[in-house]
Design an enzyme around this catalytic site. Sequence first.
Site: not given
Ligand code: SAH
Length: 233
Positions: A68
Amino acid sequence: MVLLRNLDYSFMRKKMVEDLIRVGIIKSKEVERAFLKVPREEFVWPNIKHIAYEDTPLPLGNTGQTISAPHMVAIMLEELDLKKGLKVLEIGAGSGYSAALMAEIVQPNESNTKGGHVISIERVSELIDFARNNLERTGYSNRVSIVFGDGTLGYPERKEEMLYDRIVVTAAAPHIPKYLKIQLKENGIILIPVGNTFMQTLIKGFKRKGELEIHEVCGCMFVPLIGEDGFRP
Ligand code: SAH
């Protein structure tokens, strides 16, 4: 040469923090300290390290997921009102960057394994390894646990216990998943983008007498939360 590169990154990090303070997004000393400490260049995909400090989301390789934008992470950290000793559940570890920032506040001491802790769930296996390696290299592996699974079911999955002081979802949800409401402690805070797969509202819920008191924080755009109680794959 290596020294010069390191100096550049710390200069860019300081500038990013100053900019986020100037526009009123970073407000607290705790969030300022965490952003100054955690090296974002160690969490972006290696081939785009040079743009680590641009205030924009960046792709995590070919996974279709993103780290993000710093301003969005800062808004979330301020809204979470984190304190030393809290237990945090994050859904969507991605690069591990936001987990490291939160760990820096709830457990500032690298060698201390008691007290504050962050558990971060991720459903893409390639990102599990990426996040774990990033956290290991930067000294956060004692304070953050990266778990593989479907975070829409909480952690542990489907358990009816109130376990976490804070729950933060870093992916867009169609609604607040049932088990996340259950696993939030009384007086705890949940932060989650709710909407469609294109645009969402960042929702902040306070748990009072077992019910969530809902506030709208701002508009946002996240990648979808995919899972049993999220969007379908
Ligand atoms: N917090 C992260 C950004 C995450 S982007 C950072 O600092 O880099 C959102 C993430 O959520 C993605 O990697 C995606 O694979 C994950 N995601 C989506 N659905 C999910 C679920 N049901 N359980 C766990 N992770 C999930």
